[in-house]
Write a protein that holds these residues in place. Structure first.
Motif, PDB file in Angstrom:
ATOM      1  N   ASP A 159       3.658  11.476  -5.621  1.00 19.09           N
ATOM      2  CA  ASP A 159       2.799  11.841  -6.631  1.00 19.09           C
ATOM      3  C   ASP A 159       2.045  10.904  -6.236  1.00 19.09           C
ATOM      4  O   ASP A 159       0.385  10.844  -7.223  1.00 19.09           O
ATOM      5  N   GLY A 160       1.540   9.723  -5.159  1.00 18.47           N
ATOM      6  CA  GLY A 160       0.420   9.162  -5.098  1.00 18.47           C
ATOM      7  C   GLY A 160      -0.063   8.064  -5.447  1.00 18.47           C
ATOM      8  O   GLY A 160      -0.786   6.781  -5.153  1.00 18.47           O
ATOM      9  N   TYR A 177       5.422   0.015  -5.332  1.00 18.69           N
ATOM     10  CA  TYR A 177       5.438  -1.217  -5.883  1.00 18.69           C
ATOM     11  C   TYR A 177       4.425  -0.731  -6.560  1.00 18.69           C
ATOM     12  O   TYR A 177       3.448  -2.248  -6.442  1.00 18.69           O
ATOM     13  N   ASN A 178       4.228  -0.480  -8.490  1.00 18.90           N
ATOM     14  CA  ASN A 178       3.164  -0.593  -8.776  1.00 18.90           C
ATOM     15  C   ASN A 178       3.287  -1.469 -10.473  1.00 18.90           C
ATOM     16  O   ASN A 178       2.999  -1.476 -11.160  1.00 18.90           O
ATOM     17  N   ASP A 179       4.798  -2.013 -10.883  1.00 20.68           N
ATOM     18  CA  ASP A 179       5.183  -2.924 -12.313  1.00 20.68           C
ATOM     19  C   ASP A 179       4.949  -3.961 -12.013  1.00 20.68           C
ATOM     20  O   ASP A 179       5.485  -4.554 -11.722  1.00 20.68           O
ATOM     21  N   ALA A 180       4.063  -4.559 -12.280  1.00 20.82           N
ATOM     22  CA  ALA A 180       3.361  -6.034 -12.830  1.00 20.82           C
ATOM     23  C   ALA A 180       4.198  -6.699 -13.610  1.00 20.82           C
ATOM     24  O   ALA A 180       4.362  -6.420 -15.100  1.00 20.82           O
ATOM     25  N   TYR A 225       0.724  -1.674  -0.137  1.00 21.82           N
ATOM     26  CA  TYR A 225       0.057   0.020  -0.371  1.00 21.82           C
ATOM     27  C   TYR A 225       0.513   1.500   0.213  1.00 21.82           C
ATOM     28  O   TYR A 225       0.209   2.382   0.332  1.00 21.82           O
ATOM     29  N   LEU A 226       2.245   0.883  -0.128  1.00 24.19           N
ATOM     30  CA  LEU A 226       3.003   2.031  -0.013  1.00 24.19           C
ATOM     31  C   LEU A 226       3.197   2.973  -1.215  1.00 24.19           C
ATOM     32  O   LEU A 226       3.018   2.493  -2.041  1.00 24.19           O
ATOM     33  N   ARG A 227       2.405   4.506  -0.973  1.00 28.15           N
ATOM     34  CA  ARG A 227       2.749   5.540  -2.517  1.00 28.15           C
ATOM     35  C   ARG A 227       3.380   6.444  -2.397  1.00 28.15           C
ATOM     36  O   ARG A 227       4.143   7.188  -1.383  1.00 28.15           O
TER      37      ARG A 227
END
Ligand code: UTP
Length: 389
Positions: free
Chosen positions: A283-284, A288-291, A278-280
């Motif tokens: 920039d919001g 860990y957003n790259d699947a 859930y870490l942002r």
């Protein structure tokens, strides 16, 4: 139980094949794997490694030409990993033969072939397909039946990945019927060694290949040998370049690219602690957003190096039919068997660096489940929305 206990009841061919499978069991390896299962603690395993984020780059159209030149020069090849069992989809036959219901009734294999042809733009990119013991014959027969989709039999080569016995809860290999040892493919990480052992790298070298695109069989929207990704591999000089998509939500069940103990890697959904999930950032956006969508390019020499390295095994607990003392096949109600697999992304740790390129969701329509999310229905809808029929 003695694995050859029922051999006198078998016909000669089945008996010979069973004896061969039994003689190939690597008992010291299986013992080691079972012991690691007993001492395995997933929560401890994840927290032991220091996870840090990687930054992804965006698709730069100017790399297209670089990749295209590389393709024209014969320096690119493609590998499809199609050795999995596709248990969730439950299709009778290799997953690549599945027709997701487009009006053209193209199978996943044919969709990949179309995409590869498009990437080649007149140059034929050699295509290597990894099968498993169970689906090899059916896969080859399917390509034969469909005339290799006009791609040329000489441009498509199959190679088989390894298998490993499954173990029961006592740590022993077992029979799935009187004449068959229960085995499974050794995971998509088996690709590196299988390709080495079956002369795939040699064949690539003879053809002058320098960069190898590797993907799974089940992304119906995959851009095979995407020139932009190949161009990025050349420009960056990275030992791995890989495509990602931004996660739909923190809860999306996908592995994400990261560094583990400072080395390139992918952390599985189940291993990512909540505080990182859930870490942002400022920039919001999720940090860990790259699947991982299993679309990688490796330089050929890196593949060869990795094939000499042993990868770690992951354990899955499965429900597998087994033969009891009387010879009857029992279909268990609970999980009863350990399956051991290696994963492609574990090889990343043996690479110096990794470049991740984030692409639009429309490049990712996986066919994993029979219904609901990531099913033939969602893949068909996604493709039709792009005008692919
Ligand atoms: P999955 O992890 O989705 O496994 O594989 P699967 O076997 O296809 O499906 P389930 O889990 O039984 O439902 C991701 C990709 O890796 C390939 C698959 O064919 C798919 O393209 N794969 C997986 C292999 O080539 N070999 C393996 O041993 C496992």
């Amino acid at each position: 139980m003695d694995l050859l206990r029922f051999q006198d009841e078998l016909d000669a061919e089945t008996r010979a094949s069973l004896r061969q499978s039994v003689s190939r069991i690597d008992y010291p390896l299986m013992k080691r794997l079972f012991e690691s299962t007993k001492s395995f603690d997933a929560s401890k395993n994840a927290s032991e490694r220091k996870v840090s984020p990687v930054t992804s780059v965006r698709k730069a159209p100017e790399l297209f030409e670089l990749g295209q030149n590389l393709i024209r020069g014969g320096e690119a090849a493609a590998v499809t990993m199609a050795g999995g069992q596709g248990t969730r989809l439950g299709h009778k036959g290799p997953k690549g033969t599945y027709d997701i219901g487009l009006p053209s009734h193209r199978s996943l294999f044919e969709l990949q072939c179309d995409s590869l042809r498009a990437a080649g733009g007149g140059t034929i990119i050699p295509w290597y397909i990894m099968t498993g013991e169970e689906n090899h014959a059916a896969t080859v027969a399917f390509f034969e039946k469909h005339g290799y989709f006009g791609y040329g039999k000489e441009n498509i080569r199959f190679f088989r990945q390894g298998t490993l016995p499954l173990l029961n809860t006592d740590g022993e290999p077992f029979l799935s019927d009187k004449g068959t040892l229960c085995t499974g493919p050794d995971g998509n990480g088996g690709v590196f060694r299988a390709a080495a052992e079956q002369g795939v790298y040699e064949d690539m070298e003879t053809r002058g290949v320098k960069y190898v695109f590797i993907c799974g069989v089940d992304n119906a929207a995959v851009r095979m040998a995407d020139p932009v990704l190949l161009g990025l591999a050349k420009r960056s000089g990275s030992e791995i370049v890989s495509k990602s998509v931004a996660k739909r939500s923190p809860e999306e069940k996908a592995g994400v690219f990261c560094l583990m103990d400072g080395k390139p890697g992918v952390i599985e959904y189940s291993e990512l602690p909540d505080e990182l999930r859930y870490l942002r950032g400022d920039d919001g956006e999720l940090v860990y957003n790259d699947a991982n969508i299993i679309a990688h390019v490796f330089p050929l020499d890196v593949l060869k190096r990795i094939s000499e390295t042993g990868l770690p095994y992951h354990t899955a607990f499965k429900k597998m039919p087994y033969v009891d003392e009387t010879g009857a096949v029992v279909v268990p109600e609970k999980e009863n068997a350990y399956k051991y697999e290696t994963f492609v992304f574990d090889a990343f740790a043996y690479c110096r660096d990794m470049t991740v390129m984030r692409v639009d969701r429309k490049e990712f329509s996986p066919v994993k489940n029979r219904t609901g999310q990531d099913s033939p229905e969602t893949a068909r809808a996604a493709l039709e929305a792009q005008g692919i029929r």
